[in-house]
Scaffold this motif. Structure first.
Motif, short mmCIF file in Angstrom:
data_model
loop_
_atom_site.label_atom_id
_atom_site.label_comp_id
_atom_site.label_asym_id
_atom_site.label_seq_id
_atom_site.Cartn_x
_atom_site.Cartn_y
_atom_site.Cartn_z
N THR A 89 -49.92 -30.62 -2.18
CA THR A 89 -48.81 -29.75 -1.81
C THR A 89 -48.22 -30.15 -0.46
O THR A 89 -48.96 -30.39 0.50
CB THR A 89 -49.29 -28.29 -1.74
OG1 THR A 89 -49.77 -27.91 -3.02
CG2 THR A 89 -48.14 -27.36 -1.35
N ALA A 90 -46.88 -30.20 -0.41
CA ALA A 90 -46.19 -30.49 0.85
C ALA A 90 -46.00 -29.18 1.61
O ALA A 90 -44.90 -28.63 1.71
CB ALA A 90 -44.85 -31.15 0.55
N SER A 91 -47.09 -28.66 2.18
CA SER A 91 -47.07 -27.34 2.82
C SER A 91 -46.05 -27.26 3.94
O SER A 91 -45.36 -26.25 4.11
CB SER A 91 -48.46 -27.00 3.36
OG SER A 91 -49.42 -27.00 2.33
N ALA A 92 -45.94 -28.35 4.72
CA ALA A 92 -45.03 -28.34 5.86
C ALA A 92 -43.59 -28.14 5.41
O ALA A 92 -42.82 -27.43 6.05
CB ALA A 92 -45.17 -29.64 6.64
N LYS A 93 -43.22 -28.76 4.29
CA LYS A 93 -41.84 -28.63 3.80
C LYS A 93 -41.54 -27.19 3.38
O LYS A 93 -40.44 -26.69 3.61
CB LYS A 93 -41.60 -29.59 2.63
CG LYS A 93 -41.31 -31.02 3.05
CD LYS A 93 -40.77 -31.85 1.89
CE LYS A 93 -40.26 -33.19 2.37
NZ LYS A 93 -39.63 -33.97 1.27
N TYR A 94 -42.50 -26.53 2.76
CA TYR A 94 -42.28 -25.13 2.35
C TYR A 94 -42.07 -24.25 3.57
O TYR A 94 -41.20 -23.36 3.57
CB TYR A 94 -43.47 -24.63 1.53
CG TYR A 94 -43.49 -25.14 0.12
CD1 TYR A 94 -42.54 -24.72 -0.82
CD2 TYR A 94 -44.44 -26.06 -0.30
CE1 TYR A 94 -42.55 -25.20 -2.12
CE2 TYR A 94 -44.45 -26.55 -1.60
CZ TYR A 94 -43.51 -26.12 -2.50
OH TYR A 94 -43.50 -26.59 -3.79
N SER A 95 -42.85 -24.48 4.62
CA SER A 95 -42.72 -23.66 5.84
C SER A 95 -41.38 -23.90 6.53
O SER A 95 -40.71 -22.94 6.95
CB SER A 95 -43.87 -23.98 6.80
OG SER A 95 -45.12 -23.67 6.22
N VAL A 96 -40.98 -25.15 6.62
CA VAL A 96 -39.71 -25.48 7.25
C VAL A 96 -38.55 -24.89 6.45
O VAL A 96 -37.60 -24.31 7.01
CB VAL A 96 -39.55 -27.01 7.40
CG1 VAL A 96 -38.13 -27.36 7.85
CG2 VAL A 96 -40.57 -27.56 8.38
N ALA A 97 -38.63 -25.02 5.11
CA ALA A 97 -37.57 -24.49 4.25
C ALA A 97 -37.46 -22.98 4.38
O ALA A 97 -36.35 -22.42 4.38
CB ALA A 97 -37.83 -24.89 2.79
N ALA A 98 -38.59 -22.29 4.51
CA ALA A 98 -38.57 -20.83 4.65
C ALA A 98 -37.90 -20.43 5.97
O ALA A 98 -37.10 -19.48 6.01
CB ALA A 98 -40.00 -20.28 4.60
N GLN A 99 -38.20 -21.16 7.05
CA GLN A 99 -37.58 -20.86 8.35
C GLN A 99 -36.08 -21.12 8.31
O GLN A 99 -35.28 -20.35 8.85
CB GLN A 99 -38.24 -21.72 9.43
CG GLN A 99 -39.70 -21.39 9.68
CD GLN A 99 -40.38 -22.40 10.59
OE1 GLN A 99 -39.71 -23.11 11.33
NE2 GLN A 99 -41.70 -22.47 10.52
N LEU A 100 -35.69 -22.20 7.62
CA LEU A 100 -34.28 -22.53 7.53
C LEU A 100 -33.53 -21.51 6.68
O LEU A 100 -32.43 -21.06 7.02
CB LEU A 100 -34.13 -23.94 6.93
CG LEU A 100 -32.71 -24.51 6.83
CD1 LEU A 100 -32.00 -24.47 8.17
CD2 LEU A 100 -32.77 -25.94 6.30
N ALA A 101 -34.14 -21.09 5.55
CA ALA A 101 -33.50 -20.11 4.66
C ALA A 101 -33.29 -18.78 5.39
O ALA A 101 -32.29 -18.08 5.14
CB ALA A 101 -34.36 -19.90 3.42
N ALA A 102 -34.20 -18.43 6.27
CA ALA A 102 -34.07 -17.17 7.01
C ALA A 102 -32.83 -17.16 7.90
O ALA A 102 -32.28 -16.09 8.21
CB ALA A 102 -35.32 -16.92 7.84
#
Length: 1013
Positions: free
Chosen positions: A305-318
């Motif tokens: 799993t690309a965990s870092a990408k999910y976290s970055v995407a969540a911050q950007l979506a916010a």
């Protein structure tokens, strides 16, 4: 906001029938006396007769006698001759025949009654009769057995339901009409042959166990073995349970057992499909066959799993803004980035394109936006112990073990800032449409199926039969009340509570989400009104039985999501069995706390401390505690099995709630069922328990009368559901078995259903009515708009399911073929495996030959042919280019085949001389190739479905295009399986150790792989 009344103290009582004893006494071959039968007939109402009296009235004695035997004859004769009524008229003739055999069957001793099973089996075996021929006598036998074992006699309407189920139909029966008892009739009849799986499928473990423990006694009395599958059942327990004459199981456990069977690496790992899928009754059929069918069952393997990408995407979506950076389509549950949104994302991430194959960001951003806008906490999911748990839209329950796919679950975890779990890849999947379509005979029972009768017929071939109620429905369904906003709606709900609650009338308030249930709870808490909340929060869901047990008591207010009542009835005055069980449970905990060996184990066990409808005498408590203490002292297993609350509750169920009488016959249960408590001690516990039960029943019976005089249970719906039948299920909580009751929906025009699916008509309604929030809107335009919105959403989801079903039909054919070939390989004998591999070798040799020789204008390439043959058939001899060229052209292919055959014989001899046999190696290679390439094929089919959707946009049918290309993909799968199998077989290097060692090692490794998957 205030409620201008004083809240009366909440007191409640319950009754659910006469205590029949935890351990049924045998009658030593003597039938029940006429006096006892008349007494039970009076207590149970023999509602067939009562209904005849209610609907007829004023008839002479002979007519009254006729009505008691056949309460529907006059009714059926006066109805219009539609299909349902014609079927009822036809089935009533069989009911009359069953009733005519009652005196004859009643006269049989217990031994003679049980011997009927062997007589029926003999008739089926010699072909003199089939199941249809035996129906009348078999149903009469089951009815009598149920009366002797459970004290319950099937009503005529229940016989009608049983006939419908035997004929492979869906029996629609109202809440409280005894569907569980109905199922014993067709299950017994269809389980007599014993050559196929006969299954009763329920929606959760509790119902499966309850039904197996109670209804299983009837089957055990008649000599049939009964199996039970629970979530904690081991592989060995599952195999035993499925080998029984009939088995109780949940839909998810059954489906996953089917998938796991087709991932088994050895014959010993197969638990379900050792016999054909014969007869299946689906309880709550609409929930399983319609609602849950929207999502297939999937077994997945873990991926990195690309965990870092999910976290970055969540911050950007916010940081992104709706309508400016992206557009939300609630109806289609989608979010689409705008050009501005795409541009800002690329700049923030410092990438040239979100769709760069080498560094893709588009799926992460898309899922992050869906997690932000579409999936809402306390509506679509709840968070517990740093885990995201999905909430079922239809039942309101947490779906344990279920996850959203394609990275969406990880996106929600990133949004909620909990640990991000591994991504998964589908290893095996099956839809409920495909799985249940594989049964030789399928039937179902539910209280709400008519609205989806067309879909059930189209998809499953099931006809819905509406079974009349035993007594006329006494519930009053009041017109909907509509307000302009949710705020006005909630105030109206509070006013309705203020009117009904001071009278003592129990109220059930249905909501569609955790969020809404807690909104209303906060309003009631603010004005200090006692109430209970039942929703998907795990700490509340665990109390479901306790909350439902008291929901029919005086002054009770229960706020519940759609989970309320699936498989459980709300009894007016409360539930006597629950109260008695609570007393027993608390005494058991008290006794175990006094035992040093168990003190540590029971620390986690909390006392129920249920609010009893009557103060029990101290003497009764002392007797029960003393009996329980003796039981604990006599059986150490009682102490050892109490290490978790769940195991303790199973122990209470198994030992002291009437289930121990058939524990020996029930396969697949928990090991805690075996106990060494002396019969005298156990009888003392039961006697004390029965004494408490009878005192509680007397008190709850009196309160039931009070509640009935107040109008019965009052159901308030606060939002329309996507499907009308879910609304009907909520209404159906009131008015069971002829009890009084009432229901009303109080709605807001800004409810999600109307907001998303209301369309232009709903907007016109909102604009047309300039009314205050607290003013109810009564207008035909409003009623029409509401009905249209619900029709729209039902049609939308029906079309979605139909589309998915069309795609699934294509994959289902391929799945069935793949699984059939895999099973054949798994159970094949050595000679068959050898023949299959030899065939693959020859076909591969022919394919290679055609690729290098006889290619028309192109010259023959003997060097290339030689190299390719040596690549696939390691160790092959006499196939050098010169040798191949020297052969006559007409004999060249036969020469190659001869050399391939000789090479195969040498390889087999080499393997047989080592640790393993050739058959073991061939089986392992074939099974491995099936699994690996089927997994890849599932991925390709998923991608294909997306591609054809885009390609066919605006022109053509995507399903037709999908079907054509899927055929080619599947053909390629089998070519690859063949080539890989041949290559792997000749590359296999056998171990030189002694016979048997290698086999054991491989078996161990195989098991590890299976568990990991």
């Amino acid at each position: 906001m205030s409620l201008a009344y004083v809240v009366a103290p909440v007191r409640a009582r319950a009754t659910d029938g006469q205590w029949l004893g935890a351990r049924q006494r045998q009658l030593n071959g003597r039938p029940f006396s006429a006096r006892v039968r008349r007494g039970v007939a009076l207590r149970m109402g023999l509602l067939d007769s009562i209904k005849g009296a209610i609907t007829g009235g004023g008839a002479d004695a002979s007519a009254e006698k006729s009505r008691r035997k056949n309460p529907f004859r006059s009714v059926v004769g006066t109805l219009t001759a539609d299909d349902n009524e014609r079927w009822l008229a036809s089935a009533q003739l069989k009911v009359d025949a069953i009733n005519a055999r009652e005196d004859e069957i009643e006269a049989l001793s217990d031994e003679e009654l049980a011997a009927k099973t062997q007589q029926f089996r003999a008739a089926l075996k010699d072909g003199s009769k089939n199941e249809d021929d035996l129906l009348v006598e078999a149903f009469a036998v089951v009815r009598e057995a149920a009366f002797r074992v459970l004290g319950l006699r099937h009503f005529d309407v229940q016989l009608l339901g049983g006939i419908a189920l035997h004929e492979g139909k869906i029996a629609e029966m109202a809440t409280g009409e005894g569907k569980t008892l109905v199922s014993t009739l067709p299950v017994y009849l269809n389980a007599l042959r014993g050559d196929k799986n006969v299954l009763v499928v329920t929606v959760n473990d509790y119902l499966a166990k309850r039904d197996a423990k109670t209804m299983g006694k009837v089957h055990a009395f008649l000599g049939l073995s009964v199996g039970l599958i629970q979530a904690f059942s081991t592989s060995e327990q599952r195999k035993h349970a499925y080998s029984c004459a009939l088995t109780y199981v949940t839909n998810s456990e059954l489906g996953f057992d089917y998938l796991r069977d087709h991932l088994a690496l050895t014959k010993d790992e197969v638990v379900l499909t050792t016999r054909p899928l014969g007869y299946c009754i689906v309880d709550e059929a609409d929930s399983i066959l319609i609602d849950e069918a929207r999502t297939p069952l999937i077994i997945s393997g873990k991926l990195e799993t690309a965990s870092a990408k999910y976290s970055v995407a969540a911050q950007l979506a916010a940081q992104l803004q709706p309508k400016k950076h992206y557009n939300v389509n609630e109806k289609e549950q989608s979010v689409i980035l705008s050009e501005a949104g795409t541009d800002i994302c690329e700049r923030a991430l410092k990438v040239s394109s979100l769709f760069d194959p080498a560094n893709p960001w588009a799926p992460f951003i898309s899922n992050a936006l869906k997690a932000k806008e579409i999936l809402k906490a306390d509506i679509n999911y709840v968070v517990k112990n740093s885990q995201v748990l999905i909430v079922d839209d239809f039942t309101g329950r947490v779906m344990e073990g279920r996850r959203w796919g394609n990275g969406l679950h990880q996106a929600v975890e990133a949004k909620e800032q909990v640990p991000i779990s591994d991504e998964t890849q589908t290893i095996a999947s099956v839809s409920f449409q495909s799985f249940f379509g594989g049964f030789a005979k399928l039937s179902g029972m539910t209280g709400t199926a008519s609205s989806d009768a067309g879909e059930l017929l189209d998809v499953y071939g099931l006809t819905v039969v509406q079974i009349p109620t035993a007594l006329p429905l006494a519930r009053k369904d009041y017109p909907d009340v509509v307000f302009k906003t949710s705020e006005g709606k909630w105030r109206a709900v509070m006013r309705e509570i203020a009117i009904e609650h001071p009278k003592g009338r129990p109220i059930l308030i249905g909501t569609t989400s955790v969020e809404n249930s807690e909104t209303l709870s906060a309003l009631l808490t603010e004005v200090e009104v006692p109430h209970q909340v039942l929703n998907a929060r795990p700490e509340l869901a665990e109390k479901e039985s306790e909350i439902i047990a008291q929901a029919g008591r005086k002054y009770a207010i229960t706020i519940a999501t759609n989970m309320a009542g699936r498989g459980t009835d709300i009894l007016l005055g409360g539930n006597t069995s629950f109260f008695a069980r609570s007393v027993l449970r608390d005494e058991m905990i008290t006794a175990l706390r006094g035992c040093k060996a168990a003190a540590k184990a029971v620390k986690a066990l909390a006392l129920t401390e249920a609010s009893l409808p009557v103060d029990l005498s101290g003497e009764q408590h002392k007797e029960l505690l003393a009996a329980v203490q003796r039981a604990v002292a006599e059986d150490e297993k009682l102490i050892q099995s109490c290490d978790t609350p769940a195991k303790f509750d199973r122990l209470i169920d198994d030992l002291f709630s009437g289930s121990s009488s058939n524990a020996d016959e029930l396969e697949g249960g928990d090991s805690s069922e075996a106990c060494t408590v002396a019969d005298a001690t156990l009888s003392a516990v039961e006697d004390a328990y029965r004494s408490i039960y009878e005192e509680l029943a007397e008190a709850t019976g009196a309160e039931k009368e009070e509640v009935m005089s107040l109008g019965g249970l009052y159901v308030i719906g606060t939002e329309k559901h996507d499907a009308k039948r879910i609304d009907n299920q909520l209404r159906g909580r009131a008015g069971r078995q002829g009890d009084p009751g009432g229901s009303r929906f109080i709605l807001g025009l800004d409810d999600k259903l109307f907001r998303v699916f209301g369309g232009e008509r709903m907007q016109k309604v909102l604009n047309a009515f300039r009314v205050e929030e607290d003013t109810p809107i009564e207008n035909s335009m409003v009623t029409g708009a509401i009905d249209q919105a619900q029709d729209t959403v039902e049609s939308y989801y029906a079309e979605l399911r139909a589309s998915l079903a069309e795609y699934d039909k294509v994959q289902s054919l391929q799945r069935n073929d793949m699984y059939a070939r895999r099973s054949t390989t798994l159970f094949a004998d050595d000679e068959s495996l050898h023949d299959e591999c030899a065939k693959m070798c020859m076909e591969t040799a022919q394919e290679i030959f055609k690729g290098y020789v006889g290619r028309g204008r192109e010259p023959d390439d003997f060097a290339g042919l030689s190299n390719k043959l040596k690549q696939f058939f390691d160790g092959i001899e006499s196939v050098d280019a010169a040798e191949l060229e020297a052969c006559a052209s007409s004999d060249r292919l036969a020469y190659v085949e001869k050399q391939v055959g000789a090479s195969l014989e040498r390889k087999e001899a080499e393997v047989d001389a080592s640790a393993n046999t050739t058959a073991e190696v061939e089986r392992f290679i074939l099974i491995s190739q099936y699994d690996m390439l089927w997994k890849q094929h599932l991925q390709n089919m998923g991608l294909l479905q997306e591609v054809v959707g885009y390609e066919a946009m605006g022109e053509g049918n995507p399903v037709d295009l999908y079907r054509q290309r899927a055929k080619g993909l599947y053909e390629d799968v089998w070519k690859t399986i063949r080539r890989n199998t041949v290559f792997s077989l000749f590359q296999y290097k056998p171990k030189s150790s002694g016979k048997g060692n290698g086999t054991n090692a491989n078996s161990s490794n195989n098991n590890k792989k299976s568990k990991k998957r």
